[in-house]
Motif scaffolding. Structure first.
Motif, mmCIF file in Angstrom:
data_model
loop_
_atom_site.group_PDB
_atom_site.id
_atom_site.type_symbol
_atom_site.label_atom_id
_atom_site.label_comp_id
_atom_site.label_asym_id
_atom_site.label_seq_id
_atom_site.Cartn_x
_atom_site.Cartn_y
_atom_site.Cartn_z
ATOM 1 N N UNK A 53 3.001 -7.244 0.969
ATOM 2 C CA UNK A 53 2.926 -6.607 2.272
ATOM 3 C C UNK A 53 1.801 -7.293 3.059
ATOM 4 N N UNK A 54 1.750 -7.066 4.360
ATOM 5 C CA UNK A 54 0.722 -7.723 5.166
ATOM 6 C C UNK A 54 -0.399 -6.776 5.551
ATOM 7 N N UNK A 55 -0.038 -5.617 6.073
ATOM 8 C CA UNK A 55 -1.067 -4.676 6.538
ATOM 9 C C UNK A 55 -1.430 -3.727 5.399
ATOM 10 N N UNK A 56 -2.633 -3.960 4.823
ATOM 11 C CA UNK A 56 -3.105 -3.175 3.680
ATOM 12 C C UNK A 56 -4.607 -2.931 3.797
ATOM 13 N N UNK A 57 -5.109 -1.922 3.090
ATOM 14 C CA UNK A 57 -6.551 -1.659 3.129
ATOM 15 C C UNK A 57 -7.338 -2.694 2.331
ATOM 16 N N UNK A 58 -8.624 -2.747 2.611
ATOM 17 C CA UNK A 58 -9.620 -3.590 1.913
ATOM 18 C C UNK A 58 -9.437 -5.078 2.168
ATOM 19 N N UNK A 59 -8.231 -5.622 1.971
ATOM 20 C CA UNK A 59 -7.953 -7.016 2.311
ATOM 21 C C UNK A 59 -6.509 -7.092 2.799
ATOM 22 N N UNK A 66 7.913 -7.210 4.908
ATOM 23 C CA UNK A 66 7.265 -6.841 6.155
ATOM 24 C C UNK A 66 8.074 -5.839 6.956
ATOM 25 N N UNK A 67 7.392 -5.145 7.837
ATOM 26 C CA UNK A 67 8.048 -4.250 8.776
ATOM 27 C C UNK A 67 8.869 -5.040 9.782
ATOM 28 N N UNK A 68 9.951 -4.410 10.246
ATOM 29 C CA UNK A 68 10.773 -5.026 11.278
ATOM 30 C C UNK A 68 10.152 -4.920 12.665
ATOM 31 N N UNK A 74 0.804 -1.219 0.000
ATOM 32 C CA UNK A 74 0.000 0.000 0.000
ATOM 33 C C UNK A 74 0.843 1.278 0.000
ATOM 34 N N UNK A 75 2.160 1.139 0.128
ATOM 35 C CA UNK A 75 3.033 2.310 0.088
ATOM 36 C C UNK A 75 3.481 2.585 -1.345
ATOM 37 N N UNK A 114 5.416 -10.902 14.055
ATOM 38 C CA UNK A 114 4.423 -11.920 14.397
ATOM 39 C C UNK A 114 3.533 -12.244 13.199
ATOM 40 N N UNK A 115 3.084 -11.219 12.493
ATOM 41 C CA UNK A 115 2.230 -11.443 11.324
ATOM 42 C C UNK A 115 2.996 -12.161 10.212
#
Length: 348
Positions: free
Chosen positions: A55-61, A82-84, A10-11, A90-91
């Protein structure tokens, strides 16, 4: 033929930089970069990717939902970008359990410079993913996991007075998180002590060890200097640190330290295996498993020359048959076994 890559993040900055970084490789083509899995599925209807960078954390899904759906319907190699941060770690581990084959971390600040500096590593990750063998997985893998919440405390004081006759060391990389879980959940608390190098970023290994500990009868922990290799214990090398095995009287203990990368990795399988050859000789079993590259092959050869039992995972059960293949070609492996045969070996 170029490896077709779909980037899902999403970035806008990350999408732009990944296009640039991956596009510099002569054998990699980023044919689309989109902001979430909904747009990704639209692109995939037109052209199916060889590899997805997700990526893991994104809008809509979110990425995990998309990954689980993908792996249950049409398994496709996925690299988690993923983010550090702790939540990202964990995700990401949940994503590996759901079928992703590799993690590539990105800092919360300075993402562009970081990715540009690490482009060779990213290229290799994509190439390894493109060669992976995948099978369909259950849509909800977490639902079937047994969780072990009560374990008897290890009698370390008793173990101090007895000789640790045998230990095992394991080295693995791409696809190894799934392979390790498959093995460790089948071990009893009487199995000889085990030390493991799994190529994994710093800050991820503690969460990985904790997750394994929750589903295994054996105790699993991130290794610390001074930890004993005792029956029923598995030590995981911390990300960003090497792990060696040393002899201390009648005991084998862990030494954890920072050092330069070996074979482009820290922790390195070669570092662990060479130390096991020196410290344990005939009393150790070495197992090299799924992963890209050749880390561990020469160390396994040194173990064999020192009289150790040496094993390579077979091609059919590897997600990436790189490290075992190199060890076999060097003559380092006495035996070639499938993933399902390895637990019996570790039980001694």
């Amino acid at each position: 033929m170029a490896i077709n890559v779909l980037v899902v993040d999403d970035s806008a900055v990350v999408r732009q930089v990944l296009r640039e970084v991956l596009g510099e490789a002569p054998d990699i083509n980023v044919y689309a970069a989109v902001s979430d899995p909904i747009f990704a599925m639209q692109k995939m209807q037109q052209e199916w990717p060889d590899v997805i960078v997700l990526d893991i954390e994104m809008p809509r899904m979110d990425g995990l939902t998309f990954l689980r759906q993908l792996m249950s319907e049409r398994p496709t190699p996925v690299i988690i970008c993923s983010s550090l941060a702790e939540k990202g770690a964990e995700l990401s581990l949940q994503a590996l359990a759901a079928g992703a084959i590799d993690i590539f971390t990105k800092p919360q600040l300075g993402v562009k410079d970081f990715l540009l500096d690490a482009k060779q590593q990213f290229w290799n990750s994509v190439r390894g993913a493109a060669s992976a063998r995948l099978t369909k997985r259950a849509a909800e893998p977490q639902a079937n996991k047994k969780e072990i919440t009560h374990k008897p405390v290890h009698a370390d004081l008793v173990s101090m007075t007895s000789t640790t006759d045998r230990i095992s060391v394991i080295g693995t990389s791409t696809g190894g998180t799934q392979a390790l879980e498959t093995i460790l959940v089948n071990l009893s608390r009487t199995c000889p002590g085990i030390a493991v190098v799994q190529h994994m970023p710093e800050k991820f290994t503690a969460a990985f060890a904790k997750r394994l500990d929750s589903v295994c009868e054996v105790d699993v922990k991130e290794a610390e200097t001074g930890d004993r290799l005792i029956p029923g214990r598995v030590l995981i090398a911390p990300g960003g640190h090497h792990l060696e095995i040393q002899r201390s009287g009648a005991q084998y203990i862990a030494k954890v330290f920072r050092g330069p990368a070996v074979n482009r990795h820290c922790p390195s399988v070669d570092v662990l295996f060479r130390s096991a050859a020196r410290a344990a000789g005939r009393n150790v079993t070495g197992i090299i498993m799924t992963g890209m590259g050749d880390d561990g092959a020469r160390g396994l050869l040194e173990m064999r020359q020192a009289g150790a039992r040496t094993i390579a995972q077979d091609e059919a059960s590897c997600i990436v048959f790189g490290m075992p293949k190199e060890a076999i070609n060097l003559g380092a492996a006495k035996e070639i076994l499938s993933l399902t045969q390895i637990p019996a070996v570790l039980e001694g």
